[in-house]
Motif scaffolding. Sequence first.
Motif, PDB file in Angstrom:
ATOM      1  N   GLU A  32       0.820  -1.214   0.000  1.00  0.00           N
ATOM      2  CA  GLU A  32       0.000   0.000   0.000  1.00  0.00           C
ATOM      3  C   GLU A  32       0.851   1.260   0.000  1.00  0.00           C
ATOM      4  O   GLU A  32       0.406   2.313  -0.459  1.00  0.00           O
ATOM      5  N   ALA A  33       2.076   1.174   0.522  1.00  0.00           N
ATOM      6  CA  ALA A  33       2.959   2.338   0.562  1.00  0.00           C
ATOM      7  C   ALA A  33       4.409   1.872   0.565  1.00  0.00           C
ATOM      8  O   ALA A  33       4.728   0.821   1.138  1.00  0.00           O
ATOM      9  N   GLY A  64       1.892  -2.870   4.025  1.00  0.00           N
ATOM     10  CA  GLY A  64       0.767  -3.411   3.285  1.00  0.00           C
ATOM     11  C   GLY A  64       0.080  -4.521   4.054  1.00  0.00           C
ATOM     12  O   GLY A  64       0.140  -4.572   5.285  1.00  0.00           O
ATOM     13  N   CYS A  84       4.684  -4.062   8.039  1.00  0.00           N
ATOM     14  CA  CYS A  84       5.698  -3.325   7.291  1.00  0.00           C
ATOM     15  C   CYS A  84       6.891  -4.261   7.131  1.00  0.00           C
ATOM     16  O   CYS A  84       7.085  -5.180   7.928  1.00  0.00           O
ATOM     17  N   SER A 111      -0.149   5.099  10.613  1.00  0.00           N
ATOM     18  CA  SER A 111      -0.849   4.840   9.363  1.00  0.00           C
ATOM     19  C   SER A 111       0.030   3.970   8.466  1.00  0.00           C
ATOM     20  O   SER A 111       1.215   3.738   8.757  1.00  0.00           O
ATOM     21  N   MET A 112      -0.540   3.494   7.351  1.00  0.00           N
ATOM     22  CA  MET A 112       0.241   2.726   6.387  1.00  0.00           C
ATOM     23  C   MET A 112       1.413   3.547   5.846  1.00  0.00           C
ATOM     24  O   MET A 112       2.522   3.037   5.682  1.00  0.00           O
ATOM     25  N   VAL A 113       1.172   4.816   5.559  1.00  0.00           N
ATOM     26  CA  VAL A 113       2.232   5.684   5.039  1.00  0.00           C
ATOM     27  C   VAL A 113       3.351   5.819   6.066  1.00  0.00           C
ATOM     28  O   VAL A 113       4.543   5.701   5.743  1.00  0.00           O
ATOM     29  N   ALA A 116       5.333   2.538   6.388  1.00  0.00           N
ATOM     30  CA  ALA A 116       6.259   2.280   5.285  1.00  0.00           C
ATOM     31  C   ALA A 116       7.606   2.946   5.517  1.00  0.00           C
ATOM     32  O   ALA A 116       8.637   2.503   4.991  1.00  0.00           O
ATOM     33  N   VAL A 298       3.870  12.751   0.214  1.00  0.00           N
ATOM     34  CA  VAL A 298       3.298  11.485  -0.247  1.00  0.00           C
ATOM     35  C   VAL A 298       2.856  11.668  -1.699  1.00  0.00           C
ATOM     36  O   VAL A 298       2.133  12.614  -2.016  1.00  0.00           O
ATOM     37  N   PRO A 300       1.703   9.371  -5.509  1.00  0.00           N
ATOM     38  CA  PRO A 300       1.353   8.063  -6.074  1.00  0.00           C
ATOM     39  C   PRO A 300       2.558   7.424  -6.744  1.00  0.00           C
ATOM     40  O   PRO A 300       3.465   8.129  -7.224  1.00  0.00           O
ATOM     41  N   VAL A 321       7.203   9.261   0.549  1.00  0.00           N
ATOM     42  CA  VAL A 321       6.534   7.957   0.479  1.00  0.00           C
ATOM     43  C   VAL A 321       5.669   7.887  -0.776  1.00  0.00           C
ATOM     44  O   VAL A 321       4.980   8.858  -1.125  1.00  0.00           O
ATOM     45  N   THR A 323       2.501   5.873  -2.679  1.00  0.00           N
ATOM     46  CA  THR A 323       1.329   5.036  -2.404  1.00  0.00           C
ATOM     47  C   THR A 323       0.947   4.259  -3.648  1.00  0.00           C
ATOM     48  O   THR A 323       1.080   4.743  -4.771  1.00  0.00           O
TER      49      THR A 323
END
Length: 324
Positions: A32-33, A64, A84, A111-113, A116, A298, A300, A321, A323
């Motif tokens: 996810e990141a 993820g 992670c 968070s996922m971000v 990561a 962040v 994409p 990061v 995503t």
Amino acid sequence: MKAILVNEDKSLRWDNVPDPIIKSDEVLVKIEAAALNRADLMQREGDYPPPPGCPEWMGLEVAGEVVELGEEAKDFWKIGDKVCALLGGGGYAEYVAVKYDMLMPIPKNCSMVEAAAIPEAFATAYLNLFIEGRIEKGNTLLMNAGASGLASVIIPMAKAFGVRVITTVLTDEIAEKIKHLEADRVVVTTKEDISEVLKEELDKGHSVDVAIDCLGGEIMGKCIHYLTHGARWIMIAALAGTKTEIDLKNIYVRNVRIIGSTLRSRTPKVKAEILAGIVRDVYPKIEAGMVKPTIYKVLPITEAEAAHDILYRGENVGKVVLTI
């Protein structure tokens, strides 16, 4: 699946690659990141090839969800776990196969971000602070390049364990941007000579016990003379140059140790021990809010080239990061 590949002209493209096939001791992570590291830039330029058996595309740390398990991995993880992972490469992609002991759970308040940005930077910080540096409460740390992604982890991690921190930046503006890291002394090197500052610190009884240096160059030779007896100077990169001049008498009279250190060259067994140490020793600090990844931007995954440009320009304070 898709991954970021490097074209002949060093530009990047998001393109189709074979799906990973997991081994018995691996899990498949839906990414996810993925966080960026300077090693990614070196790999893109052809100067830092991935270890044997790793994917050719970049990416050393991701977060993820576990979507498939090898037979041996079932004792440690389950489908749906949020994780992670520390990688030898292959994080700029939709999926990655990871050995079960290269994964960590995501801290409760991340968070996922943010997650990561933990594995590579936190593992590098843990390795050099506690394993190579043997740093202790009450010690003084010199962390060069205070605006770097690694410094954004090392400084608060050291502070959380009761360490006094001196760091360096180029301008007053950058010093203001890293104020939240709460270093005890921020040296603006365009206005102050760091070697003179360290001499003052030595004279006041605050000499440096551990230095983590990603710059090297001429300044390393000037500064290493002003460390405490038995200090450790840990070289992790040489962004300011690979040559310096050192008065060797200062090394043996002070019992100073010069240590070369990279995370990527460690064996899988050592890396697994580092990750276990992070979960055991550092996660309580993360979940108490004492240490947290600093996220600069962040983007994409399809804008990986723009993300790299941020690192090339050196404009980021903290981690960039991607995503997926």
